[in-house]
Scaffold this active site. Structure first.
Site, PDB file in Angstrom:
ATOM      1  CG  HIS A  72      21.575 -15.636  17.866  1.00  0.00           C
ATOM      2  ND1 HIS A  72      21.483 -15.049  18.885  1.00  0.00           N
ATOM      3  CD2 HIS A  72      20.830 -16.693  18.063  1.00  0.00           C
ATOM      4  CE1 HIS A  72      20.907 -15.494  20.066  1.00  0.00           C
ATOM      5  NE2 HIS A  72      20.376 -16.790  19.485  1.00  0.00           N
ATOM      6  CE1 TYR A 202      30.613 -13.658  21.452  1.00  0.00           C
ATOM      7  CE2 TYR A 202      32.633 -14.355  22.332  1.00  0.00           C
ATOM      8  CZ  TYR A 202      31.533 -14.687  21.505  1.00  0.00           C
ATOM      9  OH  TYR A 202      31.651 -15.751  20.560  1.00  0.00           O
ATOM     10  N   PRO A 293      38.380 -20.810  22.976  1.00  0.00           N
ATOM     11  CG  PRO A 293      37.003 -21.406  24.878  1.00  0.00           C
ATOM     12  CD  PRO A 293      38.527 -21.277  24.034  1.00  0.00           C
ATOM     13  CE  LYS A 297      35.717 -18.223  13.072  1.00  0.00           C
ATOM     14  NZ  LYS A 297      34.167 -18.169  13.109  1.00  0.00           N
ATOM     15  CE1 TYR A 383      31.728 -14.701  17.820  1.00  0.00           C
ATOM     16  CE2 TYR A 383      29.817 -15.406  16.466  1.00  0.00           C
ATOM     17  CZ  TYR A 383      30.465 -15.276  17.535  1.00  0.00           C
ATOM     18  OH  TYR A 383      29.878 -15.847  18.703  1.00  0.00           O
TER      19      TYR A 383
END
Ligand code: APR
Ligand code: PHB
Length: 390
Positions: A72, A202, A293, A297, A383
């Site tokens: 992704h 998100y 979560p 990570k 990220y």
């Protein structure tokens, strides 16, 4: 029984450590108190950072990941009226992969049982001993009920948050613990339906956070923020789909629903324990730290820990130099705190808790990340994961 490194716990941290050591000619034995089926069935997060993928490939664990993993190039951040794509390669030159932690664990177990070091399931009464000497050992009862002692040069405590290793380090070093529990939890579902999105979403919403992830082209993984006191029995599949559709609504977009195959409520906490070593006992992964979560990570941090630890143990046991072992705890904790901050920041930005002032700050921060390249780059770098500096 004798080995060089006695490893407690067959989660991703312990299994990968054993594999990395084997590749570099160091012997180990892994002791796990659960069954193989139990360990392989645990459903956990599914985002692999670039360095995690590179590491798995380097130790020969990339074949199925390369076949079935979904690469992704970004995520969507959403707040009412806006769904903004952060393009990771453009922002920082790195990607992430979707490949369930349970798949990583299955691959590592299959390789270990095939031609790797011993891996013993269903042991009990595991107890590290004499870790402040040069000849520590691990006492345990094997699956047949026979008392055993594994003598070793080093013990690796990769036994997760509820393991036996961390309390020994904390007591012997007068160690410090830091903890934050959040006033919300995640209700997560797995569903047999094609993802309604190309990349993860998100979403901030006045009702609470919602997220759309996936496991494959035909399996979706979705989460909604709920109160930690909520009971899963009170959440019918219809109620969950409705909350997801409301919180992720966007004109022209529709959430596809399908049969729910798993649902559970996950508490959220941050936890860090320091130091990560006492004598010949080294902690790695969830044994030393937990992150909520939201930034995905947990697994990646465990991989970073064992990358550092494997290097330090090769140096200690093959090259007879203590420098990297001595530096391990400080080096690992620097990355742990960076990721603890990122996970806390993502969590704080996206979850509502009834405070209107905080809600405005969250929206302002989201707008900033979606309009400033500098702010977006910081998120993208964290990220996709910082490289592990050995
Ligand atoms: N003896 C032997 N094994 C033990 C003991 C014990 N006393 N206590 C715990 N274990 C085992 C657990 O059954 C588990 O299989 O140790 C393993 C620890 O694995 P994880 O909890 O998966 O931890 P870790 O390997 O550090 O992986 C971190 O897991 O929780 C997620 O988000 C986290 O993705 C991250 C990853
Ligand atoms: C998941 O797919 O389970 C997942 C993805 C991203 C997160 C957390 C969980 O931040």
């Amino acid at each position: 029984m004798r080995t060089q490194v006695g490893i407690i716990g067959a989660g991703p941290a312990g299994l990968l450590l054993s594999r990395m050591l084997a590749v570099q000619g160091i012997e180990s034995v892994v002791l796990e108190n659960r069954s193989r089926d139990y360990v392989e069935a645990r459903i956990r997060a599914g985002i692999l950072e670039q360095h995690t993928v590179d590491t798995l490939r380097e130790v020969g664990m990339g074949a199925r990941l390369d076949r079935e993993g979904l690469e992704h190039d970004g995520i969507y951040l959403q707040y009412p009226g806006t769904r903004h794509k952060l393009d990771f390669p453009e922002l920082c030159g790195r990607n992430v992969w979707i490949y369930g932690q349970s798949e990583v664990v299955k691959d590592l177990i299959a390789a270990q049982l095939d031609d790797g070091p011993p891996l013993l399931f269903e042991v009990s009464d595991v107890q590290p001993r004499d870790v402040d000497t040069d000849s520590p050992s691990i006492a345990f009862t094997d699956a047949d009920g026979v008392a055993q002692v594994l003598e070793c040069d080093v013990v690796a405590g990769t036994d997760g948050f509820h393991g036996v290793s961390r309390p020994i380090v904390t007591a012997a070093t007068d160690g410090q613990l830091w903890e934050r529990t959040y006033p919300f939890a995640w209700l997560g579902i797995l569903a047999d339906v094609a993802p309604s999105t190309d990349d993860l979403i998100y979403a901030w919403h006045p009702d609470g956070f919602a997220m759309h992830s996936m496991r494959s082209p035909s399996v979706s993984r979705l989460y909604i923020q709920v109160d930690p006191t909520e009971k899963i029995e009170d959440w019918s599949d219809d109620r969950i789909w409705e909350a997801l559709a409301t919180r992720m609504a966007l004109p022209g977009w529709e959430l596809q629903t399908g049969p729910v195959t798993e649902k559970s409520i996950l508490p959220m906490r941050s936890f860090v324990s320091s130091p990560m070593r006492h004598g010949r006992l080294f902690l790695a992964g969830d044994a030393a730290h937990i992150v909520p979560p939201t930034g995905a990570k947990g697994l990646n941090l465990a991989v970073a820990d064992v990358t550092l630890l494997a290097r330090a143990l090769v140096r200690l046991l093959a090259e007879k130099e203590t420098d990297l072992a001595d530096a391990y705890s400080d080096k690992a904790l620097a990355r742990v705190w960076r990721c603890t901050h990122f996970s806390w920041w993502m969590t704080s930005m996206l979850h509502t808790h009834g405070d209107d002032f905080d809600a405005q700050l969250q929206l302002s921060q989201l707008q900033r990340v979606c309009t400033s390249e500098a702010a977006a780059r910081e998120l993208a770098e964290m990220y996709t994961g910082l490289p592990v500096a050995l």
